[in-house]
Structures are given as structure tokens and as C-alpha cells.
Design an enzyme around this catalytic site. Sequence first.
Site, PDB file in Angstrom:
ATOM      1  N   SER A  91       5.298  -0.451   6.755  1.00 50.99           N
ATOM      2  CA  SER A  91       4.154   0.115   7.471  1.00 50.99           C
ATOM      3  C   SER A  91       2.861  -0.595   7.086  1.00 50.99           C
ATOM      4  O   SER A  91       2.692  -1.044   5.953  1.00 50.99           O
ATOM      5  CB  SER A  91       4.036   1.605   7.127  1.00 50.99           C
ATOM      6  OG  SER A  91       2.794   2.131   7.526  1.00 50.99           O
ATOM      7  N   TYR A  95       2.990   8.372   1.249  1.00 50.52           N
ATOM      8  CA  TYR A  95       3.781   7.669   2.263  1.00 50.52           C
ATOM      9  C   TYR A  95       3.681   6.161   2.068  1.00 50.52           C
ATOM     10  O   TYR A  95       4.692   5.449   2.014  1.00 50.52           O
ATOM     11  CB  TYR A  95       3.304   8.066   3.658  1.00 50.52           C
ATOM     12  CG  TYR A  95       3.905   7.229   4.769  1.00 50.52           C
ATOM     13  CD1 TYR A  95       5.242   7.379   5.122  1.00 50.52           C
ATOM     14  CD2 TYR A  95       3.142   6.292   5.461  1.00 50.52           C
ATOM     15  CE1 TYR A  95       5.808   6.613   6.130  1.00 50.52           C
ATOM     16  CE2 TYR A  95       3.697   5.526   6.470  1.00 50.52           C
ATOM     17  CZ  TYR A  95       5.026   5.686   6.803  1.00 50.52           C
ATOM     18  OH  TYR A  95       5.579   4.919   7.799  1.00 50.52           O
TER      19      TYR A  95
END
Length: 314
Positions: free
Chosen positions: A127, A152
Amino acid sequence: MQVLVTGGAGFIGSHLSEKLLRRGDFVVVVDNFNDYYDPGIKEKNVIKAKDYSNYSLHKIDILDFDALKSVFDAFRFDAIIHLAARAGVRPSLKNPLLYQDVNIKGTMNLLELTRDYRIPKFIFASSSSVYGSNKKVPFSEHDNVDYPVSPYAATKKAAELLGFTYYHLYGFTFTAIRFFTVYGPRQRPDMAIHKFTALIDEGEAIPVFGDGQSKRDYTYIDDILDGVLKAVEKSEGYNIYNLGDSRTIGLLEMIHTIETHLGKKAKIKWLPFQPGDVPITYADISKARTELGYEPVVLFTEGVKKFMDWYKQF
């Protein structure tokens, strides 16, 4: 090829599975259909894929090592495309231990099985969040990413590091793909374009955090799929690639584009800055362009129109 797609009933995974199926690959999907959002949405996502004889769906959690192993026993994979993850920056602040379990331990389970069964290629969905509050733009794969600002992001960086360890020790190809704000038909309902569209359509106020000046590198789903498939075909050894559009769209411009295509005006609820949010994401895609032949072609206004056409039928 025989390809395992984890998270294959989700937004990106279901589109990727269909593309692999259409070109003749045998696709095995593992997805646990969890309740992060309505599992019925994932059921709809896989309807087309189920029509293919070269498709096999398994409702399995990647934390269940024995269940995963049974899938590896049943098929001989040429590549693993690991998309399954607990997603979202803000929810990871509320439940970091779950993100640690799914995104790190789940990835470890798959790396161990890839080693044990001698699978030659492992493609990992990372990501743009790993870049944190990077001041240098556009973001390059060579930038320091030691300062993630959400659990995350930290789990995605951790998985990239584990991938290098397994590549170094066992020799299989590990490719980490850093996705930049993917959008399009089937986008998760919690993601901004889908969430804002639904709220505007229903006449509800949309939450805008901070001063509304944040910018994102929105990347249309078809461009992302093209990049992933090129990575499967061309990447060797250990590599990290940015897959983005390499253009930024401001938050207010994004909202205006939705208003234009939906034909409705947004009501905005201004809220304080949120921990974990970053002011900008912006991909340097020169490495993917040079080594993979990746070239995004869908302009943001065109992509939002395609999303809107799907949303109106959803």
C-alpha cells in the site's frame, strides 16, 4: 497457469480473478467473506467468476493454516497473488491487534506454504500508506519508509520485509506492489469515492476531515490489473513497485467530480484532522513503467463516470 488469489472475492481480487479466467488461467480463490462490510457484496462480486469451469472458490481464513494447507495439497500453483488483508487506515487505529494477526501472521502462513510447496512466484498487495507523511513527492520505491503513521501501514511494511527474508533464504520471487487509492466498479463501500457517492445520493452530509486540501493519487481498477499481471509475468527476484496514476486529485476536486457525474450537490460536514491520515499520496511510477511496461491510461473523470455507471446499477 494455476494461480491462487487470496482475497479474491473483494474489489480488486474479483476483477483480477475474472481477468485471469478470461485469458485461460486456472484460478483458485481463498476468501473468508468477513463482516468488515456486507458479505453479500462479495457474493455478488464472484457471480461472474463462478460461471467458469477453471475457477475454484474456497471460503477460508488465511489465519487457518491447516485449511490453507489443504488448498496447497489440492493444487499445484505457479503463482500466489496475495490480496487478502484487513484493510483501512482509520479502523486499524481502533483494532491494531486484528491487523497484526491478519496482515502479518496471515502473510506468514502463506509464505511458509509457498516455501514448503516450492511455488516460484509470490505477488504481495502492499500500500501507498507505507510512505507515511513523506514530504518528498512523488513517492519513490527508494524512499525511506521506516515511519508508518498507522498500524495498517506498519503491517504492510512488515510484510514487505518478511517477503525479502523469504526471497533471500528460499529463492522464490517476491514482488510487493504498492497500490495507490484504487477505485472503480465494486470499490469497497467504506472507500471515499463509493462512500461519498452513496451519501450525496441519499442527501446525507459527507465527512471532510481537516481543511479539505488533502490529495490522493487515484488509480482506476483496469490500470491496476494491468500492472499486477505484468508483475506476475515479468518480475523476478525481490522487487517493490508503485502502481498509481502518477497524478494527484484534491479532495474537493474529487467531490466536485462526483457531483458532476451524479447530478447532485454535496452537503459537507467539516471535521478535525484524523490521526493516521496523510496529506498526500503521489506515485513515482518510473520503475514500473521501465521494468514492467506499466502505463496507466484512464483519466480520473473517465474513471469516476465508469464507477458511477456501475453504482447506478448496484
